[in-house]
Every structure is written in structure tokens, then in C-alpha cells.
Scaffold this active site. Structure first.
Site, PDB file in Angstrom:
ATOM      1  N   SER A  45       0.413  -1.455   0.131  1.00 22.64           N
ATOM      2  CA  SER A  45      -0.365  -0.069   0.590  1.00 22.64           C
ATOM      3  C   SER A  45       0.621   1.539  -0.331  1.00 22.64           C
ATOM      4  O   SER A  45       2.141   1.023   0.305  1.00 22.64           O
ATOM      5  CB  SER A  45      -1.027  -0.071   0.573  1.00 22.64           C
ATOM      6  OG  SER A  45      -0.324   0.268   2.449  1.00 22.64           O
ATOM      7  N   LEU A 107       2.813  -1.302   5.348  1.00 24.79           N
ATOM      8  CA  LEU A 107       1.943   0.204   5.421  1.00 24.79           C
ATOM      9  C   LEU A 107       3.062   1.522   5.968  1.00 24.79           C
ATOM     10  O   LEU A 107       4.838   1.132   6.210  1.00 24.79           O
ATOM     11  CB  LEU A 107       1.984  -0.047   6.893  1.00 24.79           C
ATOM     12  CG  LEU A 107       1.229   0.896   7.217  1.00 24.79           C
ATOM     13  CD1 LEU A 107       0.062   1.705   6.730  1.00 24.79           C
ATOM     14  CD2 LEU A 107       0.591   0.665   8.878  1.00 24.79           C
ATOM     15  N   ILE A 138       6.592  -1.962   7.256  1.00 24.79           N
ATOM     16  CA  ILE A 138       7.243  -1.237   7.559  1.00 24.79           C
ATOM     17  C   ILE A 138       7.821  -0.655   5.914  1.00 24.79           C
ATOM     18  O   ILE A 138       9.148  -1.301   5.951  1.00 24.79           O
ATOM     19  CB  ILE A 138       7.893  -0.703   8.761  1.00 24.79           C
ATOM     20  CG1 ILE A 138       6.610  -0.782  10.000  1.00 24.79           C
ATOM     21  CG2 ILE A 138       6.990   1.234   8.664  1.00 24.79           C
ATOM     22  CD1 ILE A 138       5.254  -0.423   9.375  1.00 24.79           C
ATOM     23  N   LYS A 139       7.137   0.282   5.794  1.00 25.73           N
ATOM     24  CA  LYS A 139       7.671   0.921   4.567  1.00 25.73           C
ATOM     25  C   LYS A 139       8.420   2.649   4.662  1.00 25.73           C
ATOM     26  O   LYS A 139       8.017   3.637   5.014  1.00 25.73           O
ATOM     27  CB  LYS A 139       7.240   1.877   2.485  1.00 25.73           C
ATOM     28  CG  LYS A 139       5.907  -0.309   2.158  1.00 25.73           C
ATOM     29  CD  LYS A 139       5.387  -0.041   1.217  1.00 25.73           C
ATOM     30  CE  LYS A 139       6.177   0.888   0.432  1.00 25.73           C
ATOM     31  NZ  LYS A 139       4.559   1.004  -0.689  1.00 25.73           N
ATOM     32  N   ILE A 140       9.893   2.866   4.403  1.00 27.62           N
ATOM     33  CA  ILE A 140      10.356   3.551   4.713  1.00 27.62           C
ATOM     34  C   ILE A 140      11.740   3.832   3.248  1.00 27.62           C
ATOM     35  O   ILE A 140      12.366   3.014   2.491  1.00 27.62           O
ATOM     36  CB  ILE A 140      11.864   2.901   5.381  1.00 27.62           C
ATOM     37  CG1 ILE A 140      10.772   3.050   7.374  1.00 27.62           C
ATOM     38  CG2 ILE A 140      12.687   4.192   5.470  1.00 27.62           C
ATOM     39  CD1 ILE A 140      12.521   2.299   7.740  1.00 27.62           C
TER      40      ILE A 140
END
Length: 367
Positions: A45, A107, A138-140
Site C-alpha cells: 500500500s 504500510l 513498514i515502508k521506508i
């Protein structure tokens, strides 16, 4: 019944993740159908996806009404909405995750934090704890400020999806951040056998930016070739890094390779085949995250075969030729990174505005 062409990609070692999420996808059972019929193995997402989902339907209105009573801040409301969807999607992928390697749902941290290392770390840990699912990532972003955040969060034991990755040089730095994070954790006496990470290489946007320049410089024959050449080179870097002695030392402790994920794989140029960035990049230990329309197209007329390491010499020559005609991929990558952050900030701001409008509409209806 013939096996879906999408599902057949598993025979070549590639996992297909969906680049889309909304509440209807989950509650309608469509996501489960994708998993069962097409062998879908994960989901990503981003702010643009959530903006369309929340502003484009009434599916979130009831939860917004409840959250508005507890939170003044629209960003807090958004992340509560997003966490609900991510948790539910992660639960649907639970059986896939239990089989190993896949079943992850991603996310993203706020795009407003792309140049803020400390706040990125803080929000990543907060979201990780809030979602509370082993199969969340977790998207960084792979910005200069994002790199130390990637190392730190990997060291904290989080699963991380590195996003907005456009250049080979930056990809090398991303692999180093991942390995360094694992090494930090081993040095602290902490386990690493549960940590998963992917490096999301954005493709079609490279061609969108480079192709007009190639036309101007008199090299139309190279149109549509640069992104795929970069991806093939990235895969060679992946193979080198994750067969190195440095990684083998971590592998003894259960470390998993940080797989490359092909992102931005929907075709932007209508003159190209709609499955262009899927067909060319099928190969083992890789992921392709595709939007629903590309998934439908591939199911209809895909041609599954391993091609990622075909014509490597030609791909290398493309990158050499690019340099000869004065196109600097490092500069292209920097420009795309800047534009990518802006492209996520805009829908993010629109998303927060949409929540504000829905709150006002709900309040008016209640009065």
C-alpha cells in the site's frame, strides 16, 4: 481447470504481490480469491492507494465517525483507518505467511518524513507495534535520511520494505543498511531469523523520464529499455551481495536475503505491452508487485518464462550507451526520488483533506 498464468510465475521462483488495498477488497472476499486462484503472495500500500480508497467510497465513514470523537488530528485518524485494513489483510495472508517466505503486507510511514531520520524511526516503531502482526512490513523510502532509519529499524527487529528506490548506487547502499542492521542486532545478542526485508526498485517511472531524452538525443531505439536494464543489473548486485562472505556470516544466524521487488510495474506508455515490466523480469527469489489491472492483463495473456538473466550483455551495453550519450543515471535517480516524494505527499495531503471533509459531512448529518 487451467492454472492461472499469474500463479505459474511461482514455478520460476517469483512471487506476485498486489499493489493495491481497500476495504472492499478484503470484505468482498476478492483478496482471498486472488490468493487461491492466482497464487497472490503479498500486498503493498502507499498514500496514493489509501487516498483513493478512503475518499472514493463510504466504506470508511462509520469508522471515521467513531475516530473523530477520539482524535482531533486527521493524520491519527488516517493511520487508525490504515492499520485496520493492514491488520485485516495480514490476517487473510496468514496461511501464506505460515508456509514461509511470503504473506507480507506493507504500510508506509508518512511521506512528510522522507528527510527526517529520527521521526521516521519513531513512526516506524509505532506503526509496527500498532499493527502487531508478524507479517507486516513498514515502508521506508531509500532517501539519504532513510538509510540510517532502515539500519536502525532492522536492528530493532522490524520487517522493512525499502521504497522509492531508483538507482543502482542507492541500491548498494540499501543492501549495506540491511546487512548493517542485522550485524548490529547480532552484536547485541538478538535473534535475526525472523526479520524480512525487500528492496523495491521502481521501474516504469525511469522510462517515463528517460525516454523523451532518448528521443531528443536521437536514440529512439533505446526507448523502454533503460528500466529493465537497470533491474537486470540490480539483480546481479543482489546475487553478489547475498552470496558474499559478509552475508554468509549472518546466514549462520538465520538471516534471510533482502529480496528485490519490482515496483511501479504498470505500463505508463500506451505504445508498450501492458505486461512489459512483468514479462521481462521473471526470475528466482524476486517479487513483482502489480496493480489489479496488470494482474488481470497477465492472467489473460501473460507468457510465463524465466527471463531476468536473458540478454545481460545487451542490458549492460544499454547502460554503457546511456553514459556515452550523456544521460547520468545517478542524476535521473535523484530527480525521480524528489518527484516520488512529491507524488506521495500530494495524495497524502488530499487524503487528510478528504478525512476533514468526511468529518464535516458526518457532523452536519448528525445535527
Amino acid at each position: 481447470m487451467e492454472t492461472s498464468k499469474v500463479k505459474q510465475l511461482q514455478d520460476f521462483g517469483q512471487s506476485i504481490w498486489l499493489d493495491f488495498l481497500d476495504r472492499h477488497l478484503i470484505v468482498s472476499g476478492q483478496l482471498k480469491e486472488y490468493i487461491e486462484n492466482d497464487g497472490l503472495r503479498g500486498l503493498t500500500s502507499n498514500p496514493a492507494i489509501f487516498e483513493k480508497a478512503i475518499s472514493g467510497s463510504a466504506d470508511y465513514d462509520e469508522q471515521i465517525r467513531t475516530l473523530a470523537a477520539a482524535y482531533q488530528d486527521n493524520e491519527a485518524i488516517f493511520y487508525n483507518l490504515a492499520v485496520t485494513d493492514i491488520q485485516n489483510a495480514a490476517d487473510v495472508f496468514g496461511p501464506t505467511f505460515a508456509k514461509g517466505a511470503d504473506g507480507y503486507v506493507s504500510l508506509e510511514v508518512s511521506p512528510r518524513l522522507a528527510h527526517d531520520t529520527n521521526r521516521t524511526i519513531k513512526q516506524s516503531v509505532e506503526l509496527w507495534k500498532k499493527v502487531n502482526r508478524e507479517n507486516v512490513m513498514i515502508k521506508i523510502p531509500a532517501t539519504p535520511e532513510g538509510l540510517p532509519a532502515i539500519r536502525k529499524t532492522i536492528g530493532e527487529g522490524l520487517n522493512i520494505n525499502i521504497t522509492l528506490l531508483f538507482s543502482l548506487d542507492r541500491y548498494e547502499q540499501v543492501t549495506d543498511a540491511y546487512l548493517s542492521g542485522l550485524e548490529d542486532r547480532v552484536a547485541a545478542g538478538q535473534p535475526i531469523d525472523h526479520i524480512a526485508s525487500v528492496a523495491s526498485f521502481f521501474l516504469s517511472r525511469i522510462d517515463v523520464l528517460v525516454d523523451p531524452v532518448l528521443e531528443t538525443k536521437g536514440h529512439p531505439e533505446m526507448k523502454g529499455e533503460v528500466a529493465i536494464a537497470c533491474a537486470k543489473q540490480a539483480y546481479q548486485i543482489y546475487k553478489r551481495v547475498f552470496s558474499s562472505d559478509r552475508f554468509k556470516k549472518l546466514q549462520v544466524n538465520g538471516a534471510m536475503p533482502q529480496r528485490v521487488l519490482w515496483a511501479s510495474t504498470g505500463t505508463k506508455d500506451p505504445s508498450f505491452p501492458d505486461t512489459k515490466y512483468v514479462e521481462a523480469l521473471i526470475g528466482p527469489e524476486t517479487i513483482n508487485t502489480i496493480p489489479p489491472e496488470t494482474l488481470d492483463a497477465y492472467r489473460d495473456h501473460g507468457r510465463p518464462a524465466s527471463r531476468l538473466e536473458h540478454d545481460l550483455d545487451s542490458a549492460g551495453q544499454t547502460l554503457v550507451q546511456l553514459k556515452k550519450i550523456g544521460i547520468d543515471l545517478a542524476e535521473i535517480g535523484a530527480q525521480l526520488e524528489k518527484e516520488g516524494i512529491e507524488k506521495f505527499n500530494k495524495p497524502y495531503d488530499q487524503l487528510l483533506q478528504a478525512i476533514e471533509e468526511k468529518k464535516s459531512s458526518i457532523a452536519t448529518a448528525a445535527s
